[in-house]
Write a protein that holds these residues in place. Structure first.
Motif, mmCIF file in Angstrom:
data_model
loop_
_atom_site.group_PDB
_atom_site.id
_atom_site.type_symbol
_atom_site.label_atom_id
_atom_site.label_comp_id
_atom_site.label_asym_id
_atom_site.label_seq_id
_atom_site.Cartn_x
_atom_site.Cartn_y
_atom_site.Cartn_z
ATOM 1 N N SER A 246 -4.534 3.902 -0.141
ATOM 2 C CA SER A 246 -4.704 2.259 -0.604
ATOM 3 C C SER A 246 -3.868 2.023 -1.864
ATOM 4 O O SER A 246 -4.014 0.743 -2.232
ATOM 5 C CB SER A 246 -6.013 1.784 -0.422
ATOM 6 N N SER B 96 -2.165 0.365 -4.685
ATOM 7 C CA SER B 96 -1.201 -0.811 -4.604
ATOM 8 C C SER B 96 0.020 -0.543 -5.210
ATOM 9 O O SER B 96 -0.097 -0.458 -6.771
ATOM 10 C CB SER B 96 -1.854 -2.016 -4.896
ATOM 11 N N ARG C 35 0.832 -1.332 -0.104
ATOM 12 C CA ARG C 35 -0.187 0.072 0.045
ATOM 13 C C ARG C 35 1.067 1.344 0.001
ATOM 14 O O ARG C 35 2.069 1.307 0.604
ATOM 15 C CB ARG C 35 -1.005 0.002 1.196
#
Length: 201
Positions: free
Chosen positions: A131, A133, A94
């Motif tokens: 968040s 990725s 993250r």
């Protein structure tokens, strides 16, 4: 607001370890919170309670909400590899966590704020989703206008952590997410197998 913003020491005491980093008040009272302090007799926890505590600890450590965490588990469960290990690797990839690991912020909560306030770039472009990725090879940096921010300078000056899967260029104030870390490289004290057992019921 869904995300927990209360006292961090209280949560650390609940789990019996300083999951948010050094904490003087936790060191003074490293027993569970509550009116009767350390005198209260606590019975043996059930298997479910132990598994639930481990999941809650992982969620608080990485600052992830229940729905996000369940989605990460589903993703880990459907991928190749050991589910628990992949789950932690997804947490480590993250953006807010990598910003914290690089030392741009002294806490994950602070790192999340830097990302959402548009101070962080990924591969040269602004990204304000904590968040988000990251993939191996992605370059995470501090936005040009934000390089003079005192909080970032103080955090970088105080940082002494080195992680094998991350490189950092202090002159450019940017680093590379070189590879996804192996379980042994992740320093967090989380028993991921208990989380897998909990979600597998």
């Amino acid at each position: 607001m869904a995300r927990y913003t209360g006292p961090k020491s209280k949560i650390a005491r609940k789990f019996g370890e300083a999951i948010f980093g050094d904490d003087k008040s936790f060191e003074k009272r490293n027993y569970p919170p509550g009116q009767h302090g350390n005198n209260r007799r606590r019975g043996k926890k059930s298997e479910y309670a132990v598994q639930l505590m481990e999941k809650q600890k992982a969620k608080y450590t990485y600052g992830i909400l229940e729905r996000q965490f369940r989605n990460l588990f589903s993703k880990a469960n459907s991928s190749k590899g050991v589910t628990g290990e992949v789950l932690l690797q997804l947490c480590e990839a993250r953006l807010d966590n990598v910003v914290y690991r690089m030392g741009i912020s002294t806490s994950r909560r602070g790192a999340r704020q830097l990302v959402s306030h548009r101070h962080i770039t990924v591969n040269g472009g602004l990204v304000n989703i904590p968040s988000y990725s990251l993939k191996p090879g992605d370059v995470v940096g501090v936005r040009e206008k934000s390089k003079s921010l005192q909080t970032i300078q103080d955090a970088l000056a105080a940082n002494s952590s080195v992680y094998e899967w991350i490189t950092w260029n202090s002159e450019k104030k940017e680093g590379t997410f070189v590879t996804i870390p192996e379980r042994l490289q992740i320093p967090e004290n989380i028993k991921e197998q208990l989380i897998v057992e909990l979600y597998s019921k």
